[in-house]
Design a protein around this motif. Structure first.
Motif, short mmCIF file in Angstrom:
data_model
loop_
_atom_site.label_atom_id
_atom_site.label_comp_id
_atom_site.label_asym_id
_atom_site.label_seq_id
_atom_site.Cartn_x
_atom_site.Cartn_y
_atom_site.Cartn_z
N VAL A 52 0.96 7.99 -4.02
CA VAL A 52 0.27 8.05 -2.73
C VAL A 52 -1.18 7.59 -2.89
O VAL A 52 -1.69 6.82 -2.06
CB VAL A 52 0.33 9.49 -2.16
CG1 VAL A 52 -0.52 9.61 -0.92
CG2 VAL A 52 1.76 9.88 -1.88
N ILE A 53 -1.83 8.01 -3.93
CA ILE A 53 -3.22 7.62 -4.17
C ILE A 53 -3.32 6.12 -4.41
O ILE A 53 -4.22 5.45 -3.88
CB ILE A 53 -3.81 8.42 -5.36
CG1 ILE A 53 -3.92 9.89 -4.96
CG2 ILE A 53 -5.18 7.87 -5.76
CD1 ILE A 53 -4.36 10.80 -6.05
N TYR A 73 -4.39 0.02 0.20
CA TYR A 73 -4.66 -0.18 1.63
C TYR A 73 -6.12 -0.52 1.86
O TYR A 73 -6.46 -1.46 2.57
CB TYR A 73 -4.25 1.06 2.42
CG TYR A 73 -4.70 1.01 3.86
CD1 TYR A 73 -4.04 0.24 4.79
CD2 TYR A 73 -5.83 1.72 4.28
CE1 TYR A 73 -4.46 0.17 6.11
CE2 TYR A 73 -6.26 1.66 5.58
CZ TYR A 73 -5.57 0.90 6.50
OH TYR A 73 -6.00 0.83 7.79
N PHE A 74 -7.02 0.27 1.28
CA PHE A 74 -8.45 0.03 1.48
C PHE A 74 -8.91 -1.26 0.82
O PHE A 74 -9.75 -1.98 1.37
CB PHE A 74 -9.27 1.23 0.98
CG PHE A 74 -9.26 2.38 1.94
CD1 PHE A 74 -9.91 2.28 3.16
CD2 PHE A 74 -8.60 3.56 1.64
CE1 PHE A 74 -9.90 3.34 4.07
CE2 PHE A 74 -8.58 4.61 2.53
CZ PHE A 74 -9.23 4.50 3.75
N LEU A 75 -8.37 -1.60 -0.32
CA LEU A 75 -8.72 -2.87 -0.96
C LEU A 75 -8.26 -4.04 -0.11
O LEU A 75 -8.97 -5.04 0.05
CB LEU A 75 -8.12 -2.94 -2.37
CG LEU A 75 -8.77 -2.04 -3.42
CD1 LEU A 75 -7.98 -2.11 -4.73
CD2 LEU A 75 -10.22 -2.41 -3.63
N GLY A 76 -7.06 -3.96 0.44
CA GLY A 76 -6.54 -5.01 1.31
C GLY A 76 -7.35 -5.13 2.59
O GLY A 76 -7.65 -6.23 3.06
#
Length: 64
Positions: free
Chosen positions: A3-4, A10-13
């Motif tokens: 999950v982490i 997600y945030f990097l993308g």
């Protein structure tokens, strides 16, 4: 742990996509903001006039 990693990816993308965005200049932002404010005030005045006209017409019909 999966999950982490997913959240990190997600945030990097998202960050990578935001770097591709062509952001408006300060002057464009000011111009667009003034345009929106002006059109909003114009529409408010237009509908206020229509409301006044319809209110006066209905009042005349009722009181006759």
């Amino acid at each position: 742990m999966n999950v982490i990693t997913s959240i990190k990816n997600y945030f990097l993308g998202s960050y990578a996509e935001l770097k591709k965005v062509t952001w408006p200049t300060r002057q464009q932002t000011i111009n667009y903001s003034l345009l929106v404010i002006g059109l909003s005030l114009g529409m408010a005045a237009f509908f206020a006039i229509l409301d006044y006209i319809f209110n006066a017409g209905i009042t005349r019909l009722i009181t006759k």
